[in-house]
Design an enzyme around this catalytic site. Structure first.
Site, PDB file in Angstrom:
ATOM      1  N   GLY A 155       0.936  -1.464   0.066  1.00  0.00           N
ATOM      2  CA  GLY A 155      -0.294  -0.094   0.253  1.00  0.00           C
ATOM      3  C   GLY A 155       1.003   1.484  -0.097  1.00  0.00           C
ATOM      4  CB  CYS A 156      -0.199   5.110  -0.542  1.00  0.00           C
ATOM      5  SG  CYS A 156      -2.086   4.800  -0.100  1.00  0.00           S
ATOM      6  CE1 TYR A 157      -0.934   8.479   3.899  1.00  0.00           C
ATOM      7  CE2 TYR A 157      -3.264   7.176   4.291  1.00  0.00           C
ATOM      8  CZ  TYR A 157      -2.494   8.487   3.688  1.00  0.00           C
ATOM      9  OH  TYR A 157      -3.577   9.345   3.958  1.00  0.00           O
ATOM     10  CB  THR A 159       5.133   1.905  -0.095  1.00  0.00           C
ATOM     11  OG1 THR A 159       4.312   1.127  -0.899  1.00  0.00           O
ATOM     12  CG2 THR A 159       6.790   2.380  -0.522  1.00  0.00           C
ATOM     13  CB  ALA A 160       6.066   6.437   2.765  1.00  0.00           C
TER      14      ALA A 160
END
Lengths: 335, 335, 335, 335
Positions: A155-157, A159-160
């Site tokens: 997922g995006c969050y 990953t960060a």
């Protein structure tokens, strides 16, 4: 040349992925599909994504029976940029036909009892495939990604967040019994391409949401192997995520140890940039990179982590996984 | 104190109007309504418009039978910030009850055969009221506004356009057989408060729309008394309109004549500011003003005209009309 | 009517203050000044702040000897929206002339040895006045503000932070030996009105800055009476601050206790809105309010606090202090 | 592989050009320079342009004597993204050394007496080179570009304007004695990378500027071969230009004729997209394309033309010219 089919091409991540596949020297974009009932079916791709005109001019076909048959025929790999339940149902149909699947949804990311019921509102009915899926966080799971047919792109969050936290966890630098706090802000494209009052131009500004109940919190915890506090915000920009992360370090941890942990994790990973400046949305938007920078004082480490949510948080990470799985150069088509 | 009811309070113009009425020393905000079926009915006003919390804390009531009865009782004036057809139907119900109506929709603005069929897609079934309505362009129709019970508050683009063009027309400075060109850019709030893909944060940038068929073109022409080319654009800001207007001047017209035309029109109208700089969205957003500036060369006059579409283009102009109609100071509650 | 002079009127906070004074029924805006050498001296106010045309049309005068004399004559109160060192030097000149001073800079906010040397880069040479100054956080220091001639209006980030944290501290709800974390994002106007590459339109996005060394961290700690971690960010909007605050609650603290703490602090303070939704920049920009909302889980409290940095974080809080000091209604001219 | 040197790499167009050269399969980015006195000299490129980290990691060297020597040695072509006068002075130094020059400034674009004195404020002291320069509007001057050593890459507004107007002019469709009106809006990056109050985040909104005196008006007229009215605006976005163009067509001109004119001009030019929708900034930002769409009524043609000012308006057009000059595929490295 491998033939690639993208399902869910009407969304923002699907569009970015189509462009990346188009530019990739070893991939051929064979077809674009949306769910059979979608109002975007049968439109030219550039009617949805005007920037793609002249680059990707395929029609967006409905995934009805004929579409499904077509999508399976002569296809080397499938990318799903579909809703979670749609991915859950579609992936096995391609997998059983022997076609590797790279799923950008959350359908196969967390192998924990009750997770989907609680956080996604449905019961996962593909537990066997779920148990075989590999989490597509390219820098950390490269070996497993090479050997799987089902990649659940991170997922995006997460990953960060995970790219910032996993080196610390791996090196044992986080203080026992403390919980890292992840304060993250996402651009509006993270909410998907849809008509909704909450993402209309006049309503978006900057605000917290999903307090104590965002589904990416357990995704982060599960793949980190430790608790986190995760607080997302919606920001007034189209693409990008900035996570500012607060970590209590174990007693006596030095700056050198922190630096070494990040160096060890990423010195051979050009996609993760250990920057000398604090990351910004501007520095990563439109790029496949994750920018990390950090500073510590009195045992507190603050880490900044920024990605483009549609690229490293979705489509370019999918491409990293494809590169790994099919033996291409890890950053082929990305730099 | 006059009791004011606003119908259509869920929209952006309705919200601004509610705040203006709240602050006005001679007006009392008696009630807020939305159409009976609206999903916003029965919400607190601040759930829709968070900036209003603590200022306007009335509930947003549905305009069902009971609501209609309540809205008529003890009410000195009604403001309609409703859809065009809704206004067309509601206005007569209040007018026949003797309550003056200030309508922010397009329902009563143009008294021309076939106009509503062609540009609004419905047949106007209140032709008598339409013929009695006064166009609420406060600086130009003050005397008539004082004497009517039905004010059709001028549209947003027409306000910016007409305030720039009418002084030239009145002074006979526009070259015969030429057509002024109005190139206008509006903020997204001009599209109303709604979920729509075209006004979602990720889709808005800057683009023309409504080419050769926007309904504000005939509204401008009708109230100017002359042809215009009108080309609207959607811009990536929430509120404001900038119109850049190109006018061929009659032979021999001097700069002094142009200046005099504007001075004569507006020297006693503090809401229209004859600025020494080119107008900008920044200079008018959040204000009740129309900023005008112009320059000429070789017989071509370029005029810049800027307003806040929600204020001078809707709610603050409605308040100007209310002030005129009820004999208050023309700018009471606005400066 | 009290005569008000504003020094530093070229900046954004000065402009907002000028508008507020203009609208205030008991105040008369007597003069606007900038430093003698400023390139903005002798310009019309609206050349700097176009939105003010027709509202505040005073010239911006240079504060040379004549200007200084003029600024002192017949003036009931002075507002300083000047740089920190300028305020430090100017304030005593007015105070010794018997004119109360409301200083929007940081020059008189923290009475701690070595603070100005360390965080502002200059040695404070007005220690006596510093010791007499009252911190202008209106909701918390009303009684002292009423009795002082030197109000050091609270900083923008500290206002958002302290309004969220002081009720918890006062009620003893923060866990001992833990440090609240304040993650805050400010609009660009917080950096002042100036030409700088870092605040140019093309460079601004969203990024952390001032890590472990922002001067507002000790200001918050000093006025809270406890340690904090404070991490500011620059965001891509003009005005507003959103602070997301993470607090470890003392063992056994209940939601009722938290709610009671906020109710007790602000039930009579209409400027602080205890909202039922999470605050947003949109909800407070252009308003004098501070919006607070909170939620807790497993002993962690997350508080959202939002203000307009130019209003509650500067000029409208200055006006609250003026109202208090001169015995007007606390929110006169603000609602 | 050809060795490329870029001078003026600190600016936005220079940065885009560096990325394009980096990605181009036949070009090698040999060096990046800025003027000797620039404060950006000796910084890493990514300190100025964080998005380039890991892609272009060259230092930004000062163009002092040593730098000049180095820049000439082993270099196959020079790109100047420098100020106009700097380009005027530098270009001949490379040309006389036999190195082809692609100049992104305005220094060699218009071969008209007195043009530079009037519009650029300096006297052109390289008239011979000026007379040899070829205007780098790739779609129209391909044959001459192939044979020159000095390409004056077309300006941003002129590119958007000329690509829309030249097909009409070439086909004789513009009505005699009428003047097309170009209403254009540019993103802020068009003003260059610099600290200036006018381009600071808090000041930018949408406003006209350069009324009747912008230097791109004569550039457009000169290369169109006919008069135009050109009115630029600054818009609140980073990159992109939208030109809305109003053209009176000659009597009897049909839609088919207009369509044919555009088809003839661009059917073999993939960079110019004859779109079925109205162009938008979103559709072209970050792309090398020019999007055109048009509609006519009663003899008036409205054309929308959009480009990315930093790409098709500067660096990607430079790359098109390089491709042409050195015999590469026309869109190599661009699609």
């Amino acid at each position: 040349m491998l033939n690639v089919v993208i399902i869910g091409a009407s969304g923002y991540a699907g569009a970015e992925l189509a462009l990346l596949v188009h530019k990739h020297p070893e991939l051929n974009l064979k077809g674009l599909y949306v769910s059979a009932g979608s109002q975007d079916a049968n439109k030219p791709f550039s009617a949805l994504h005007p920037q793609c005109l002249g680059l990707v001019d395929l029609p967006v076909k409905p995934l009805d029976d004929a579409g499904m048959q077509e999508a399976k025929t002569g296809t080397d790999l499938i990318c799903l940029a579909t809703a979670h339940e749609v991915s859950m149902n579609l992936a096995p149909q391609f997998l059983t036909a022997g076609i590797p699947v790279f799923d950008l949804s959350g359908a196969f990311r967390v192998q924990q009892d009750g997770f989907y019921d609680k956080y996604y509102g449905f019961t996962h009915d593909q537990p066997e495939w779920l148990s075989k899926a590999v989490y597509g966080l390219a820098e950390w799971n490269a070996e497993q990604i090479k050997q799987t047919d089902l990649v659940a792109v991170a997922g995006c969050y997460p990953t960060a967040s995970l790219l910032a936290l996993k080196p610390l966890m791996a090196a044992g630098l986080i203080k026992a019994d403390t919980t890292p706090i992840i304060n993250a802000v996402s651009g509006v494209s993270g909410a998907g391409r849809k008509a909704a009052i909450g993402t209309s131009f006049c309503e978006v500004s900057l605000n917290p949401y999903g307090v104590f109940n965002h589904r990416h919190q357990p995704e982060i915890s599960y793949h980190l192997g430790g608790k986190v506090v995760f607080q997302p915000h919606l920001g007034n920009f189209v693409r990008g995520i900035l996570a500012t992360i607060y970590v209590q370090l174990a007693d006596g941890v030095t700056e050198e140890q922190v630096n070494a942990a990040y160096q060890q994790a990423y010195s051979n990973s050009p996609i993760v940039r250990l920057s000398k400046q604090w990351p910004s949305i501007r520095g990563v938007a439109g790029t496949p990179f994750c920018d990390l920078h950090w500073q510590m004082q009195d045992g507190l480490l603050i880490v900044g982590s920024a990605i483009d949510n549609l690229l490293k948080g979705a489509s370019s990470q999918a491409l990293q996984c494809i590169n790994l799985r099919f033996g291409f150069e890890p950053t082929l088509g990305l730099m």
